[in-house]
Design an enzyme around this catalytic site. Sequence first.
Site, mmCIF file in Angstrom:
data_model
loop_
_atom_site.group_PDB
_atom_site.id
_atom_site.type_symbol
_atom_site.label_atom_id
_atom_site.label_comp_id
_atom_site.label_asym_id
_atom_site.label_seq_id
_atom_site.Cartn_x
_atom_site.Cartn_y
_atom_site.Cartn_z
ATOM 1 N N ASP A 135 0.860 -1.188 0.000
ATOM 2 C CA ASP A 135 0.000 0.000 0.000
ATOM 3 C C ASP A 135 0.895 1.236 0.000
ATOM 4 O OD1 ASP A 135 -3.267 0.309 0.867
ATOM 5 O OD2 ASP A 135 -2.032 2.119 0.955
ATOM 6 N N THR A 166 -11.898 2.187 -6.788
ATOM 7 C CA THR A 166 -12.408 2.536 -8.129
ATOM 8 C C THR A 166 -13.571 3.506 -7.925
ATOM 9 O OG1 THR A 166 -13.712 0.477 -8.046
ATOM 10 C CG2 THR A 166 -11.707 0.455 -9.372
ATOM 11 N N LEU A 196 -18.050 -9.316 -0.378
ATOM 12 C CA LEU A 196 -18.180 -9.099 1.075
ATOM 13 C C LEU A 196 -18.885 -7.782 1.365
ATOM 14 C CD1 LEU A 196 -16.003 -6.766 2.118
ATOM 15 C CD2 LEU A 196 -14.380 -8.618 1.786
ATOM 16 N N ARG A 197 -19.565 -7.749 2.521
ATOM 17 C CA ARG A 197 -20.198 -6.512 2.987
ATOM 18 C C ARG A 197 -19.388 -5.956 4.134
ATOM 19 N NH1 ARG A 197 -25.413 -9.484 4.740
ATOM 20 N NH2 ARG A 197 -23.732 -10.965 5.059
ATOM 21 N N CYS A 206 -20.099 1.269 -2.071
ATOM 22 C CA CYS A 206 -20.290 0.458 -3.283
ATOM 23 C C CYS A 206 -21.566 0.748 -4.065
ATOM 24 C CB CYS A 206 -20.234 -1.016 -2.918
ATOM 25 S SG CYS A 206 -18.599 -1.513 -2.369
ATOM 26 N N LYS A 208 -24.064 2.146 7.473
ATOM 27 C CA LYS A 208 -24.848 1.002 7.955
ATOM 28 C C LYS A 208 -24.261 0.603 9.289
ATOM 29 C CE LYS A 208 -23.316 -3.198 6.488
ATOM 30 N NZ LYS A 208 -23.137 -4.335 5.587
HETATM 31 N N1 LIG Z 1 -15.539 -1.914 0.625
HETATM 32 C C1 LIG Z 1 -16.265 -2.972 0.259
HETATM 33 O O1 LIG Z 1 -17.119 -3.444 1.024
HETATM 34 C C2 LIG Z 1 -16.064 -3.627 -1.065
HETATM 35 C C3 LIG Z 1 -16.636 -4.890 -1.298
HETATM 36 C C4 LIG Z 1 -16.446 -5.487 -2.555
HETATM 37 C C5 LIG Z 1 -15.698 -4.848 -3.535
HETATM 38 N N2 LIG Z 1 -15.157 -3.631 -3.269
HETATM 39 C C6 LIG Z 1 -14.314 -3.020 -4.309
HETATM 40 O O2 LIG Z 1 -12.947 -3.251 -3.928
HETATM 41 C C7 LIG Z 1 -12.124 -2.152 -4.333
HETATM 42 C C8 LIG Z 1 -11.384 -1.599 -3.117
HETATM 43 O O3 LIG Z 1 -12.330 -1.084 -2.210
HETATM 44 P P1 LIG Z 1 -11.953 -0.716 -0.702
HETATM 45 O O4 LIG Z 1 -13.236 -0.352 -0.050
HETATM 46 O O5 LIG Z 1 -11.103 -1.786 -0.117
HETATM 47 O O6 LIG Z 1 -11.057 0.597 -0.943
HETATM 48 P P2 LIG Z 1 -10.247 1.435 0.145
HETATM 49 O O7 LIG Z 1 -10.287 2.833 -0.299
HETATM 50 O O8 LIG Z 1 -10.722 1.060 1.517
HETATM 51 O O9 LIG Z 1 -8.742 0.894 0.033
HETATM 52 C C9 LIG Z 1 -7.923 1.071 -1.075
HETATM 53 C C10 LIG Z 1 -6.454 1.079 -0.643
HETATM 54 O O10 LIG Z 1 -5.648 1.215 -1.823
HETATM 55 C C11 LIG Z 1 -4.528 2.017 -1.494
HETATM 56 N N3 LIG Z 1 -3.930 2.533 -2.738
HETATM 57 C C12 LIG Z 1 -4.402 3.521 -3.546
HETATM 58 N N4 LIG Z 1 -3.599 3.664 -4.614
HETATM 59 C C13 LIG Z 1 -2.589 2.754 -4.484
HETATM 60 C C14 LIG Z 1 -1.463 2.384 -5.287
HETATM 61 N N5 LIG Z 1 -1.206 2.996 -6.457
HETATM 62 N N6 LIG Z 1 -0.652 1.393 -4.843
HETATM 63 C C15 LIG Z 1 -0.913 0.757 -3.666
HETATM 64 N N7 LIG Z 1 -1.974 1.062 -2.888
HETATM 65 C C16 LIG Z 1 -2.803 2.031 -3.289
HETATM 66 C C17 LIG Z 1 -5.084 3.068 -0.565
HETATM 67 O O11 LIG Z 1 -4.055 3.661 0.225
HETATM 68 C C18 LIG Z 1 -6.090 2.249 0.271
HETATM 69 O O12 LIG Z 1 -5.490 1.732 1.454
HETATM 70 C C19 LIG Z 1 -13.077 -1.141 -5.003
HETATM 71 O O13 LIG Z 1 -13.079 -1.378 -6.383
HETATM 72 C C20 LIG Z 1 -14.431 -1.510 -4.412
HETATM 73 O O14 LIG Z 1 -15.489 -1.153 -5.278
HETATM 74 C C21 LIG Z 1 -15.300 -3.009 -2.055
HETATM 75 O O1 LIG Z 2 -32.566 -4.187 3.341
HETATM 76 C C1 LIG Z 2 -31.665 -3.334 3.269
HETATM 77 C C2 LIG Z 2 -30.297 -3.673 3.199
HETATM 78 C C3 LIG Z 2 -29.359 -2.656 3.096
HETATM 79 N N1 LIG Z 2 -29.738 -1.355 3.080
HETATM 80 C C4 LIG Z 2 -28.723 -0.289 2.935
HETATM 81 O O2 LIG Z 2 -27.927 -0.605 1.809
HETATM 82 C C5 LIG Z 2 -26.603 -0.116 1.979
HETATM 83 C C6 LIG Z 2 -25.588 -1.193 1.672
HETATM 84 O O3 LIG Z 2 -25.692 -2.208 2.664
HETATM 85 P P1 LIG Z 2 -24.907 -3.606 2.519
HETATM 86 O O4 LIG Z 2 -25.155 -4.170 1.185
HETATM 87 O O5 LIG Z 2 -25.248 -4.441 3.676
HETATM 88 O O6 LIG Z 2 -23.404 -3.128 2.703
HETATM 89 P P2 LIG Z 2 -22.134 -2.980 1.738
HETATM 90 O O7 LIG Z 2 -20.964 -3.207 2.598
HETATM 91 O O8 LIG Z 2 -22.253 -1.714 0.975
HETATM 92 O O9 LIG Z 2 -22.210 -4.233 0.729
HETATM 93 C C7 LIG Z 2 -22.668 -4.122 -0.625
HETATM 94 O O10 LIG Z 2 -21.641 -3.617 -1.455
HETATM 95 C C8 LIG Z 2 -20.435 -4.413 -1.433
HETATM 96 C C9 LIG Z 2 -19.409 -3.703 -2.288
HETATM 97 O O11 LIG Z 2 -19.602 -3.910 -3.652
HETATM 98 C C10 LIG Z 2 -20.762 -5.807 -1.955
HETATM 99 O O12 LIG Z 2 -19.573 -6.597 -1.951
HETATM 100 C C11 LIG Z 2 -21.824 -6.447 -1.078
HETATM 101 O O13 LIG Z 2 -22.174 -7.722 -1.609
HETATM 102 C C12 LIG Z 2 -23.049 -5.527 -1.072
HETATM 103 O O14 LIG Z 2 -24.059 -6.058 -0.203
HETATM 104 C C13 LIG Z 2 -26.541 0.404 3.429
HETATM 105 O O15 LIG Z 2 -26.655 1.825 3.418
HETATM 106 C C14 LIG Z 2 -27.752 -0.214 4.104
HETATM 107 O O16 LIG Z 2 -28.263 0.602 5.141
HETATM 108 C C15 LIG Z 2 -31.087 -1.005 3.166
HETATM 109 O O17 LIG Z 2 -31.444 0.171 3.129
HETATM 110 N N2 LIG Z 2 -32.005 -2.016 3.253
#
Ligand SMILES: NC(=O)c1ccc[n+]([C@@H]2O[C@H](COP(=O)([O-])OP(=O)(O)OC[C@H]3O[C@@H](n4cnc5c(N)ncnc54)[C@H](O)[C@@H]3O)[C@@H](O)[C@H]2O)c1
Ligand SMILES: O=c1ccn([C@@H]2O[C@H](COP(=O)(O)OP(=O)(O)O[C@H]3O[C@H](CO)[C@@H](O)[C@H](O)[C@H]3O)[C@@H](O)[C@H]2O)c(=O)[nH]1
Length: 430
Positions: A30, A84, A157-158, A269, A328
């Site tokens: 990172d 992203t 993951l959520r 997301c 959330k």
């Molecule tokens: N947060 C979620 O619940 C979730 C779930 C599923 C998918 N995603 C996807 O996963 C991806 C990452 O999401 P996140 O929430 O973990 O992001 P985040 O912002 O929490 O973390 C990203 C990390 O990347 C680092 N970074 C940025 N540029 C860099 C570089 N050039 N080299 C090395 N490190 C660098 C940042 O310092 C940061 O620690 C996104 O595309 C998101 O849509 C997120």
């Molecule tokens: O019945 C519901 C369920 C959720 N929410 C809202 O929806 C948002 C997203 O909730 P949740 O999906 O539980 O959390 P995330 O961590 O954003 O997870 C979503 O986004 C992630 C990033 O892409 C995906 O990986 C997960 O599968 C997807 O559920 C939050 O504001 C919740 O309050 C509602 O209003 N009603």
Amino acid sequence: MELSIIGSGYVGTTIAACFADLGHDVVNVDIDEDIVDSLNAGHAPIHEPGLDELVEAHAGDRLRATTDYDAILDTDATFLALPTPSNDDGSIDLGAMKAAATSLGETLAQKDDTHLVVTKSTVVPTTTVEVIGPRIEEASGKTVGEEFDIAMNPEFLREGTAVEDFLSPDKIVLGAQSERAYEQLDEIFAPLVERAGDPPVVKTGISEAEMIKYANNAFLASKISLANDLANICKEFGVDSEEVLDAIGLDSRIGSAFLGAGLGWGGSCFPKDTAAIIAAARSRGYEPRLLQAAVDVNDEQPKRMLELLEDRFDPEGKRVAVLGLSFKPGTDDVRSSRAILLIDHLLDAGADVVGYDPVATENMRVHFPNIDYATSAADALVDADAALVATDWDEFAALDAQFDEMREKVVIDGRRIVTRRDGLDYESLV
Ligand SMILES: NC(=O)c1ccc[n+]([C@@H]2O[C@H](COP(=O)([O-])OP(=O)(O)OC[C@H]3O[C@@H](n4cnc5c(N)ncnc54)[C@H](O)[C@@H]3O)[C@@H](O)[C@H]2O)c1
Ligand SMILES: O=c1ccn([C@@H]2O[C@H](COP(=O)(O)OP(=O)(O)O[C@H]3O[C@H](CO)[C@@H](O)[C@H](O)[C@H]3O)[C@@H](O)[C@H]2O)c(=O)[nH]1
């Protein structure tokens, strides 16, 4: 296997700690030194149940972190877990992905063995093949399918249940374009498949894997918006929306998950992913009307909540408590939290805002350094004229005598979590 993960945020840290727990040797790369130091000291840089324990158990052993891309040279495969975010027009901002792909390519130029590069980030279809692969080729002087392979493995993951979701997935999606890549992915995921009790493993193309992620989020976000649309109709007729939604959820074709009506969806997301896939569709000449409607309904819910407040009084000069700041429960993440929209509006209207959240206060302070923050919901309610409930943290369900400390006892509940009680001017958003 030896794995490297570029990006150590919510996804990168969770998957690194889980892969280490599953027996792989993992290094996180990172650019943020604080994150790297925290991981190496055995502390998760984010709040996620169960994550600290995993990081503490494996840091310094099967899990380490660095700012140095050269650490990738000792690994077999690299996951890209970079942000992203959205551009101003909603389209996907691939800046971090491109920068990391170039750095990764420059590093791989020094590697003799083949390498697997896996996109973990959510990216619009064709990004891995048309943007990531070519960047690595250009920076490394190597060729996709020969000296290195590319693949896509979307993450579902959520936040708040990230560790549990990663370790017990409903499905694992593996997008690749060569047998060699599928074989390596199989090896990486074998311990997870075994521990999770054989979940379905979907083997597909790279662009299909990218689209599966958007389709998944678009469906869930739209399901919540449809629940909100129906709940708004219920309210017009004095019908209890919870009873209606609970009942339709019993139909196995509908299912009860993600029918929670209220203030709508926020987070890192759903908002950006719906915007990105809508923008991507438009860039090819297709107008995704249903998805746009889901976004429109979602944008309306906070406005409806503020209208319920303004039906009582003009917020100017009134003290308004916002209960719940994270997007959330179970997370300290405030990205696109509905609470931000509420606070913005309240400040514009001249209200005196006090926020409370069990874990997200410090993150919200970055957005609103000048509002008051209480250290408990009870404190937030003292002398407040109104309380807006923005997040369904369990502790709000237990609030009772604490409401007696309010001046005017207006409670607008955006998540249907507070129990109605005598003496309160209580109204649920749905
Ligand atoms: N947060 C979620 O619940 C979730 C779930 C599923 C998918 N995603 C996807 O996963 C991806 C990452 O999401 P996140 O929430 O973990 O992001 P985040 O912002 O929490 O973390 C990203 C990390 O990347 C680092 N970074 C940025 N540029 C860099 C570089 N050039 N080299 C090395 N490190 C660098 C940042 O310092 C940061 O620690 C996104 O595309 C998101 O849509 C997120
Ligand atoms: O019945 C519901 C369920 C959720 N929410 C809202 O929806 C948002 C997203 O909730 P949740 O999906 O539980 O959390 P995330 O961590 O954003 O997870 C979503 O986004 C992630 C990033 O892409 C995906 O990986 C997960 O599968 C997807 O559920 C939050 O504001 C919740 O309050 C509602 O209003 N009603």
